[in-house]
Scaffold this motif. Structure first.
Motif, PDB file in Angstrom:
ATOM      1  N   VAL A   1       0.768  -1.303  -0.154  1.00 46.18           N
ATOM      2  CA  VAL A   1       0.192  -0.105   0.087  1.00 46.18           C
ATOM      3  C   VAL A   1       0.907   1.172   0.083  1.00 46.18           C
ATOM      4  O   VAL A   1       0.625   2.053  -0.955  1.00 46.18           O
ATOM      5  N   LEU A   2       1.829   1.306   0.834  1.00 40.63           N
ATOM      6  CA  LEU A   2       2.711   2.469   1.009  1.00 40.63           C
ATOM      7  C   LEU A   2       3.665   2.623  -0.272  1.00 40.63           C
ATOM      8  O   LEU A   2       4.018   3.721  -0.784  1.00 40.63           O
ATOM      9  N   LYS A   3       4.028   1.545  -1.086  1.00 37.93           N
ATOM     10  CA  LYS A   3       4.601   1.669  -2.296  1.00 37.93           C
ATOM     11  C   LYS A   3       3.857   2.232  -3.348  1.00 37.93           C
ATOM     12  O   LYS A   3       4.444   2.842  -4.163  1.00 37.93           O
ATOM     13  N   CYS A   4       2.572   1.471  -3.759  1.00 36.71           N
ATOM     14  CA  CYS A   4       1.634   2.098  -4.880  1.00 36.71           C
ATOM     15  C   CYS A   4       0.887   3.410  -4.513  1.00 36.71           C
ATOM     16  O   CYS A   4       0.535   3.858  -5.375  1.00 36.71           O
ATOM     17  N   HIS A   5       0.319   3.517  -3.104  1.00 41.46           N
ATOM     18  CA  HIS A   5      -0.359   4.727  -3.178  1.00 41.46           C
ATOM     19  C   HIS A   5       0.113   5.788  -2.075  1.00 41.46           C
ATOM     20  O   HIS A   5      -0.344   6.158  -1.111  1.00 41.46           O
ATOM     21  N   SER A   6       1.600   5.960  -2.330  1.00 38.89           N
ATOM     22  CA  SER A   6       2.318   6.846  -1.299  1.00 38.89           C
ATOM     23  C   SER A   6       1.536   8.195  -1.279  1.00 38.89           C
ATOM     24  O   SER A   6       1.360   8.881  -0.387  1.00 38.89           O
ATOM     25  N   ALA A   7       1.506   8.708  -2.471  1.00 39.33           N
ATOM     26  CA  ALA A   7       0.914  10.236  -2.882  1.00 39.33           C
ATOM     27  C   ALA A   7      -0.394  10.372  -2.450  1.00 39.33           C
ATOM     28  O   ALA A   7      -0.776  11.322  -1.561  1.00 39.33           O
ATOM     29  N   LEU A   8      -1.596   9.419  -2.540  1.00 38.09           N
ATOM     30  CA  LEU A   8      -2.803   9.304  -1.933  1.00 38.09           C
ATOM     31  C   LEU A   8      -2.428   9.419  -0.261  1.00 38.09           C
ATOM     32  O   LEU A   8      -3.335  10.255   0.509  1.00 38.09           O
ATOM     33  N   VAL A   9      -1.669   8.804   0.477  1.00 33.61           N
ATOM     34  CA  VAL A   9      -1.492   8.580   1.898  1.00 33.61           C
ATOM     35  C   VAL A   9      -1.041  10.067   2.134  1.00 33.61           C
ATOM     36  O   VAL A   9      -1.508  10.465   3.408  1.00 33.61           O
ATOM     37  N   LEU A  10      -0.149  10.610   1.549  1.00 32.93           N
ATOM     38  CA  LEU A  10       0.388  11.938   2.097  1.00 32.93           C
ATOM     39  C   LEU A  10      -0.676  12.967   1.841  1.00 32.93           C
ATOM     40  O   LEU A  10      -0.615  13.804   2.740  1.00 32.93           O
ATOM     41  N   ALA A  11      -1.438  12.916   0.736  1.00 34.69           N
ATOM     42  CA  ALA A  11      -2.515  13.879   0.662  1.00 34.69           C
ATOM     43  C   ALA A  11      -3.701  13.788   1.717  1.00 34.69           C
ATOM     44  O   ALA A  11      -4.524  14.673   1.671  1.00 34.69           O
ATOM     45  N   THR A  12      -3.874  12.666   2.092  1.00 31.98           N
ATOM     46  CA  THR A  12      -4.998  12.456   3.168  1.00 31.98           C
ATOM     47  C   THR A  12      -4.581  11.978   4.649  1.00 31.98           C
ATOM     48  O   THR A  12      -5.120  11.264   5.186  1.00 31.98           O
ATOM     49  N   LEU A  13      -3.423  12.852   5.102  1.00 32.35           N
ATOM     50  CA  LEU A  13      -2.961  12.706   6.383  1.00 32.35           C
ATOM     51  C   LEU A  13      -4.075  13.122   7.355  1.00 32.35           C
ATOM     52  O   LEU A  13      -3.811  12.786   8.406  1.00 32.35           O
TER      53      LEU A  13
END
Length: 623
Positions: free
Chosen positions: A516-528
């Motif tokens: 998840v962190l490898k494929c959706h890192s941008a999404l995780v950072l945008a929805t912190l």
């Protein structure tokens, strides 16, 4: 800081979007009339707005009488983060004037305008500017900073001009920071003449109402469920002193000065269901008394309406006379966004119906505490095409169920050329079978993604475990890479639940979390700042707790292995060959050996005696 406001007549409603655009609706036609995007809406977006009226004069043409036409147009003053103020004309649909000052580079926190006193602005450094719109310059500048010993938030979030009927050139202003104060602005000096209590909220909502010579303030914040009603009427005591005159304090004032400081208390307090979003007030004389009409739209999507007669102060909180809600036919709430009290006596409300914003004038029903309006259209449920003959069943003698087809045969549909072929349920289930050992990994990853989406949508534990227990890094990466972004938060929640279980499932959750962190890192950072941050914090806490007990568990495992191996070695009997073998002789053999040794010694003694005698005879013969 106002981000949305009605025009004075209630015909237009304006709001600033999150991306810095100005949107203006016509409340009579429910249409989005204008939308303006400033040139620097990303680097210097609008921070506040205020409706104003600008008078313009036109010179007469040649050959006509010398007369000057005075026209008044409605404009919106937009305060920006760079310190500029844009005057947007409604009739021209463009920015006509830009108010700038080279000394002002801070963010405009709040704006207010009065027909008699003009336009005022407040910047981030707690300075209030009085603007001259015709010359686009700053007329006066005032400092409204209050020194706080407790180092609290001291930024002014809202200002309001207090109108008065006194014969004085001084102007009066209310500034709300950590303390709400009434200021007197005279010349270039600013003086606090009255404190109206404290406000710990970072953003305040202020509204002024006037009737004859009296003036009142409605004060609230976007984090508190309470509205305070204050009397801010300007009297002779608030006038500035001129020519060195000293005002002799009255007997009551001298008595109050000797006592302990009095904590200011509002005249009334109005209770809300949730924090307010926008408020509007109207005070009018009715049958020789003063009636207060107050409307407040809350963050929960309802509008509270208060009808109260001003008759002395009261410490008891006042509850709303009517609470207005808007729903659809199938009980789906439509959140109310704004409200306005027009001069006609009714109430103007605005609510969201899907992507559009609708406005409507209603009359509050004061006979009931809650007024529910049914608006919008209910969602049409999808109809399932069913054939009456096919759905009929026949029960046999043995309890078997037989489906009866029309005319006793099998119903078949011929597919049209180029049309879609509908697969049977058996074929669909066969396509969803997961074969990890198959060489074609793309189909497996697609099936795993479909199963994962189905499990997350239905919250089926069996389906989720069948997917998430696959401890394969490549499979997890391919599956997560095809997962839609709206399912990432649910997947993190399931991984947090899986990580708190036994070790094998925790190891599988680590594999899937890495994917998840490898494929959706941008999404995780945008929805912190959303639920994703809570799930990541929970996962970090679980892994930290497991890691803290790892050393102790390894020591315990080593001791247990050593103890078990020693106990198992004692129970087993192992035949070993001796490295050295020593055979001990019996006692008879020792006696024979002693006799043999004694005989040999005697023989050696006899030989020695014979030798000595022979030597003596030879010596004699020689002699």
């Amino acid at each position: 800081m106002a981000e949305a406001a009605f025009s004075k007549d209630g015909k237009y409603y304006s709001a600033i979007t999150q991306d810095g655009r100005l949107r203006i609706w016509d409340t009579e036609t429910n249409l989005l009339e204008q939308e303006y995007t400033p040139n620097l809406h990303l680097t210097s977006p609008p921070s506040c707005l205020q409706w104003i009226s600008v008078t313009s004069t036109t010179s007469p043409q040649k050959g006509r009488r010398k007369s000057v036409d005075v026209q008044e147009t409605q404009c919106i003053a937009l305060g920006t983060t760079s310190g500029k103020i844009l005057l947007y004309s409604i009739s021209q649909a463009k920015v006509e004037t830009v108010l700038t000052d080279p000394k002002i580079k801070n963010k405009i926190q709040s704006l207010d305008w009065h027909r008699k006193y003009g336009l005022f602005s407040c910047t981030h450094d707690n300075f209030v500017q009085e603007w001259d719109i015709e010359s686009s310059t700053v007329r006066n500048k005032y400092n409204v900073n209050i020194v706080s010993k407790n180092k609290q938030s001291n930024k002014v979030s809202a200002i309001r001009i207090v109108p008065h009927n006194q014969n004085t050139p001084a102007k009066y202003l209310i500034a709300a920071s950590w303390q709400v104060c009434l200021w007197r602005l005279h010349g270039n000096d600013s003086t606090v003449i009255k404190c109206l209590g404290h406000s710990a909220a970072p953003r305040a909502l202020l509204t002024i109402a006037q009737l004859n010579k009296s003036c009142w303030l409605i004060e609230g914040s976007q984090t508190e469920r309470l509205l305070s009603f204050w009397d801010v009427t300007i009297t002779d005591e608030h006038l500035p002193q001129t020519n060195g005159e000293e005002v002799t304090p009255s007997k009551r004032q001298r008595k109050l000065s000797l006592n302990a400081p009095v904590i200011p208390t509002p005249t009334y307090n109005f209770v809300l269901e949730d924090a307010p979003r926008i408020i509007d007030v109207e005070i009018k004389a009715e049958d020789g008394a003063t009636k207060l009409n107050l409307a407040a739209a809350t963050r929960s999507g309802v509008v509270h309406y208060y009808g109260h007669m001003l008759n002395g102060a009261s410490t008891k909180p006042i509850k709303p006379s009517n609470t207005i809600q808007v729903t659809t036919e199938d009980a789906q709430p439509l959140p109310l966004q704004c409200c306005k009290l027009p001069t006609t006596g009714d109430l103007l409300i605005g609510y969201n119906n899907g992507p559009s914003l609708l406005f409507e004038k209603i009359t509050p029903d004061l006979k009931s505490k809650t007024q529910v309006l049914i608006r919008g259209e209910a969602k049409v449920k999808s109809k399932v095409n069913q054939t009456k003959d096919v759905n009929k069943v026949r029960l046999g003698k043995g309890g078997d169920v037989t489906y009866v087809e029309p005319m006793g045969g099998v119903s078949r549909k011929r597919t049209t050329p180029g049309g879609k072929v509908e697969l049977s349920m058996e074929d669909r289930l066969a396509n969803l079978t997961v074969d990890v050992k198959n060489r074609n990994k793309s189909a497996v990853s697609q099936n795993m993604t479909k199963l994962l989406i189905q499990g997350l949508h239905s919250n089926d534990k069996a389906v989720l475990l069948s997917v998430l227990q696959q401890d394969d890094a490549r499979l997890a990466t391919r599956t997560v890479s095809a997962l839609p972004p709206e399912h990432v938060a649910r997947l993190l929640q399931q991984l947090a639940d899986l990580a708190s279980r036994k070790t094998s499932q925790c190891a599988a959750s680590c594999t899937w979390l890495t994917a998840v962190l490898k494929c959706h890192s941008a999404l995780v950072l945008a929805t912190l700042n959303s639920k994703t941050s809570d799930h990541l914090t929970q996962l970090l806490a679980i892994f930290t707790q497991r890691r803290s007990h790892l050393c102790q568990l390894l020591n315990l495992k080593g001791r247990l292995d050593l103890t078990i191996s020693q106990r198992s070695s004692e129970d087993e009997i192992v035949e070993q060959q001796p490295v050295l073998e020593y055979n001990d002789t019996s006692s008879d053999e020792e006696v024979e050996l002693e006799k043999y040794q004694s005989d040999s010694d005697q023989m050696w003694e006899d030989d020695e005696v014979d030798g000595e005698s022979q030597g003596s005879h030879s010596d004699r013969s020689d002699g």
